[in-house]
Enzyme design. Structure first.
Site, PDB file in Angstrom:
ATOM      1  N   ASN A 101       0.822  -1.212   0.000  1.00  0.00           N
ATOM      2  CA  ASN A 101       0.000   0.000   0.000  1.00  0.00           C
ATOM      3  C   ASN A 101       0.864   1.274   0.000  1.00  0.00           C
ATOM      4  OD1 ASN A 101      -2.272   1.617   0.175  1.00  0.00           O
ATOM      5  ND2 ASN A 101      -3.187   0.442   1.844  1.00  0.00           N
ATOM      6  N   TYR A 115      -5.809  13.310  -7.080  1.00  0.00           N
ATOM      7  CA  TYR A 115      -6.162  13.412  -5.660  1.00  0.00           C
ATOM      8  C   TYR A 115      -7.164  14.542  -5.400  1.00  0.00           C
ATOM      9  CZ  TYR A 115      -2.984   9.792  -4.042  1.00  0.00           C
ATOM     10  OH  TYR A 115      -2.377   8.578  -3.803  1.00  0.00           O
ATOM     11  N   LYS A 146       7.987   0.709   0.402  1.00  0.00           N
ATOM     12  CA  LYS A 146       8.529   0.023  -0.780  1.00  0.00           C
ATOM     13  C   LYS A 146       9.783   0.698  -1.324  1.00  0.00           C
ATOM     14  CE  LYS A 146       4.735   0.702  -3.020  1.00  0.00           C
ATOM     15  NZ  LYS A 146       4.116   1.448  -1.925  1.00  0.00           N
ATOM     16  N   THR A 147       9.679   2.014  -1.554  1.00  0.00           N
ATOM     17  CA  THR A 147      10.798   2.730  -2.179  1.00  0.00           C
ATOM     18  C   THR A 147      12.037   2.672  -1.288  1.00  0.00           C
ATOM     19  OG1 THR A 147       9.181   4.222  -3.145  1.00  0.00           O
ATOM     20  CG2 THR A 147      11.472   4.944  -3.202  1.00  0.00           C
ATOM     21  N   ASP A 166      -1.586  -1.993 -10.287  1.00  0.00           N
ATOM     22  CA  ASP A 166      -2.384  -0.955 -10.949  1.00  0.00           C
ATOM     23  C   ASP A 166      -3.798  -1.471 -11.224  1.00  0.00           C
ATOM     24  OD1 ASP A 166      -0.339   0.999 -11.106  1.00  0.00           O
ATOM     25  OD2 ASP A 166       0.548  -0.088 -12.775  1.00  0.00           O
ATOM     26  N   ASP A 194      10.028  -1.389  -7.632  1.00  0.00           N
ATOM     27  CA  ASP A 194       9.129  -0.766  -6.653  1.00  0.00           C
ATOM     28  C   ASP A 194       7.739  -0.667  -7.294  1.00  0.00           C
ATOM     29  OD1 ASP A 194       7.680   1.049  -5.120  1.00  0.00           O
ATOM     30  OD2 ASP A 194       9.216   2.594  -5.136  1.00  0.00           O
ATOM     31  N   GLN A 199      -4.814   6.005 -14.597  1.00  0.00           N
ATOM     32  CA  GLN A 199      -4.557   4.572 -14.739  1.00  0.00           C
ATOM     33  C   GLN A 199      -3.855   4.267 -16.064  1.00  0.00           C
ATOM     34  OE1 GLN A 199      -4.648   2.625 -12.241  1.00  0.00           O
ATOM     35  NE2 GLN A 199      -5.541   4.311 -11.083  1.00  0.00           N
ATOM     36  N   GLY A 203       2.822   4.203   1.142  1.00  0.00           N
ATOM     37  CA  GLY A 203       3.525   4.490   2.399  1.00  0.00           C
ATOM     38  C   GLY A 203       4.024   3.270   3.149  1.00  0.00           C
ATOM     39  N   ALA A 204       3.868   2.071   2.576  1.00  0.00           N
ATOM     40  CA  ALA A 204       4.294   0.859   3.291  1.00  0.00           C
ATOM     41  C   ALA A 204       5.810   0.780   3.465  1.00  0.00           C
ATOM     42  CB  ALA A 204       3.781  -0.377   2.571  1.00  0.00           C
TER      43      ALA A 204
HETATM   44  N1  LIG Z   1      10.021   0.220   8.014  1.00  0.00           N
HETATM   45  C1  LIG Z   1      10.088   1.536   8.158  1.00  0.00           C
HETATM   46  N2  LIG Z   1      10.311   2.081   9.360  1.00  0.00           N
HETATM   47  C2  LIG Z   1      10.353   3.399   9.532  1.00  0.00           C
HETATM   48  N3  LIG Z   1      10.168   4.316   8.566  1.00  0.00           N
HETATM   49  C3  LIG Z   1       9.946   3.836   7.337  1.00  0.00           C
HETATM   50  C4  LIG Z   1       9.903   2.444   7.060  1.00  0.00           C
HETATM   51  N4  LIG Z   1       9.647   2.287   5.744  1.00  0.00           N
HETATM   52  C5  LIG Z   1       9.527   3.523   5.226  1.00  0.00           C
HETATM   53  N5  LIG Z   1       9.724   4.470   6.174  1.00  0.00           N
HETATM   54  C6  LIG Z   1       9.604   5.903   5.969  1.00  0.00           C
HETATM   55  O1  LIG Z   1       8.229   6.131   5.603  1.00  0.00           O
HETATM   56  C7  LIG Z   1       8.130   7.044   4.516  1.00  0.00           C
HETATM   57  C8  LIG Z   1       7.422   6.395   3.323  1.00  0.00           C
HETATM   58  O2  LIG Z   1       8.211   5.328   2.828  1.00  0.00           O
HETATM   59  P1  LIG Z   1       8.300   4.982   1.257  1.00  0.00           P
HETATM   60  O3  LIG Z   1       9.452   4.033   1.090  1.00  0.00           O
HETATM   61  O4  LIG Z   1       8.307   6.232   0.446  1.00  0.00           O
HETATM   62  O5  LIG Z   1       6.926   4.190   1.062  1.00  0.00           O
HETATM   63  P2  LIG Z   1       6.256   3.669  -0.285  1.00  0.00           P
HETATM   64  O6  LIG Z   1       7.294   3.666  -1.364  1.00  0.00           O
HETATM   65  O7  LIG Z   1       5.762   2.286   0.033  1.00  0.00           O
HETATM   66  O8  LIG Z   1       5.119   4.595  -0.550  1.00  0.00           O
HETATM   67  C9  LIG Z   1       9.539   7.500   4.216  1.00  0.00           C
HETATM   68  O9  LIG Z   1       9.743   8.722   4.884  1.00  0.00           O
HETATM   69  C10 LIG Z   1      10.426   6.406   4.807  1.00  0.00           C
HETATM   70  O10 LIG Z   1      11.668   6.908   5.241  1.00  0.00           O
HETATM   71  N1  LIG Z   2      -2.354   2.713 -10.275  1.00  0.00           N
HETATM   72  C1  LIG Z   2      -2.439   3.726  -9.385  1.00  0.00           C
HETATM   73  N2  LIG Z   2      -3.610   4.378  -9.218  1.00  0.00           N
HETATM   74  C2  LIG Z   2      -3.732   5.400  -8.349  1.00  0.00           C
HETATM   75  N3  LIG Z   2      -2.721   5.864  -7.614  1.00  0.00           N
HETATM   76  C3  LIG Z   2      -1.543   5.231  -7.747  1.00  0.00           C
HETATM   77  C4  LIG Z   2      -1.339   4.140  -8.613  1.00  0.00           C
HETATM   78  N4  LIG Z   2      -0.051   3.744  -8.509  1.00  0.00           N
HETATM   79  C5  LIG Z   2       0.519   4.552  -7.614  1.00  0.00           C
HETATM   80  N5  LIG Z   2      -0.365   5.457  -7.156  1.00  0.00           N
HETATM   81  C6  LIG Z   2      -0.115   6.590  -6.251  1.00  0.00           C
HETATM   82  C7  LIG Z   2      -0.113   6.290  -4.781  1.00  0.00           C
HETATM   83  C8  LIG Z   2       0.872   7.297  -4.243  1.00  0.00           C
HETATM   84  O1  LIG Z   2       0.229   8.554  -4.019  1.00  0.00           O
HETATM   85  C9  LIG Z   2       1.860   7.500  -5.383  1.00  0.00           C
HETATM   86  C10 LIG Z   2       3.135   6.711  -5.216  1.00  0.00           C
HETATM   87  O2  LIG Z   2       2.878   5.409  -4.668  1.00  0.00           O
HETATM   88  P1  LIG Z   2       3.714   4.873  -3.410  1.00  0.00           P
HETATM   89  O3  LIG Z   2       2.952   3.682  -2.904  1.00  0.00           O
HETATM   90  O4  LIG Z   2       3.816   5.965  -2.405  1.00  0.00           O
HETATM   91  O5  LIG Z   2       5.061   4.510  -3.959  1.00  0.00           O
HETATM   92  O6  LIG Z   2       1.190   7.086  -6.555  1.00  0.00           O
END
Ligand SMILES: Nc1ncnc2c1ncn2[C@@H]1O[C@H](COP(=O)(O)OP(=O)(O)O)[C@@H](O)[C@H]1O
Ligand SMILES: Nc1ncnc2c1ncn2[C@H]1C[C@H](O)[C@@H](COP(=O)(O)O)O1
Length: 207
Positions: free
Chosen positions: A8, A43, A13-14, A87, A81, A54, A10-11
Site C-alpha cells: 500500500n 487526488y 517500498k521505495t 495498478d 518498486d 490509470q 507508504g508501506a
Molecule cells: N520500516 C520503516 N520504518 C520506519 N520508517 C519507514 C519504514 N519504511 C519507510 N519508512 C519511511 O516512511 C516514509 C514512506 O516510505 P516509502 O518508502 O516512500 O513508502 P512507499 O514507497 O511504500 O510509498 C519514508 O519517509 C520512509 O523513510
Molecule cells: N495505479 C495507481 N492508481 C492510483 N494511484 C496510484 C497508482 N499507482 C501509484 N499510485 C499513487 C499512490 C501514491 O500517491 C503515489 C506513489 O505510490 P507509493 O505507494 O507511495 O510509492 O502514486
C-alpha cells in the site's frame, strides 16, 4: 533475478527497494511519481482523472517491465518498486468498486491491461509489505507529499483489503510476506538484515 516489492501507499517500498538494490548491487526501478502529470489532479478530483491516471501508470509500468526484461536477459539483478499487477488488481479495481471509475472506462482499461500483461514476465519473488493503517498514515505523513495530505483513511483501508485479497490468490511465483508494522529498516540495520535473510531463505534456501 527480479524481486518486485508490492504494498500500500507508504508501506515502505521505495525505501526498501533502494536498500536492497544497494545490498545486492542490483538495479532499482522506482515509480514515476515526480513526473506524473495526473497524480495531483487525481487526488483533487478522482472521478475526473481516474482513467487518465490509470492509463498513464499502465504505460509507464509496462515500459519498465520491458526494460527489466532486457536486463534480465543480460543476467542483471533487478529490484522493482510496485508492479503492473497492482495498478489493475488494486487501484483500478478499487476505483471501479468505489464508483470513482465508470463501468465503461474500467472495461476499456481492463482490455488494455489484459493485452499488456500477457507480455509481462512475473518476478522471481514478490515481496509484499503488509502494514496496518496507523503505520501507513504515519509514514505518509513522514514523507509529506503535499498532494497526499488529504488521502482518506477509508481509501487506504479499501486498498489494504484489495491487497489482502490479491495476495491470497497470487500464483505467479514465489511470494514473501513481510509484516512491516514493527520493522524500522530506516534506522535499525538489524531490521534490514532480518528482511535480507528472509529473502535469501525464500529465494536460495539459505539460513
Ligand atoms: N520500516 C520503516 N520504518 C520506519 N520508517 C519507514 C519504514 N519504511 C519507510 N519508512 C519511511 O516512511 C516514509 C514512506 O516510505 P516509502 O518508502 O516512500 O513508502 P512507499 O514507497 O511504500 O510509498 C519514508 O519517509 C520512509 O523513510
Ligand atoms: N495505479 C495507481 N492508481 C492510483 N494511484 C496510484 C497508482 N499507482 C501509484 N499510485 C499513487 C499512490 C501514491 O500517491 C503515489 C506513489 O505510490 P507509493 O505507494 O507511495 O510509492 O502514486
Amino acid at each position: 533475478m527480479h524481486i518486485a516489492i508490492v504494498g500500500n501507499i507508504g508501506a515502505g517500498k521505495t525505501t526498501l527497494a533502494n536498500k536492497l538494490a544497494h545490498h545486492f548491487n542490483w538495479e532499482v526501478f522506482l515509480e514515476d511519481v515526480d513526473h506524473n502529470p495526473y497524480l495531483k489532479d487525481f487526488y483533487d478530483d478522482m472521478p475526473r482523472w481516474a482513467f487518465h491516471l490509470q492509463v498513464y501508470f499502465l504505460n509507464s509500468r509496462f515500459r519498465q517491465t520491458q526494460h527489466i526484461k532486457k536486463l534480465q536477459a543480460a543476467s542483471k539483478g533487478v529490484i522493482q518498486d510496485r508492479t503492473i499487477y497492482e495498478d489493475a488488481h488494486i487501484f483500478a479495481a478499487n476505483l471501479h468498486q468505489s464508483s470513482l471509475m465508470t463501468e465503461r472506462d474500467y472495461q476499456n482499461y481492463l482490455g488494455l491491461f489484459e493485452s499488456m500483461v500477457s507480455m509481462v514476465d512475473p518476478p522471481d519473488l514478490l515481496l509484499y509489505l503488509r502494514a496496518d493503517l496507523p503505520k501507513l498514515v504515519q509514514q505518509i505523513e513522514r514523507r509529506n507529499r503535499d498532494y497526499e495530505n488529504n488521502i482518506k483513511i477509508e481509501y487506504l483501508r479499501h486498498l489494504n483489503d484489495h491487497y489482502e485479497e490479491w495476495i491470497a490468490g497470487y500464483k505467479h511465483g514465489k511470494l514473501l510476506i513481510i509484516d512491516v508494522n514493527n520493522l524500522d529498516y530506516v534506522s535499525r540495520p538489524e531490521d534490514l538484515s532480518v528482511v535480507i535473510e528472509r529473502i535469501n531463505s525464500t529465494l536460495f534456501g539459505l539460513f
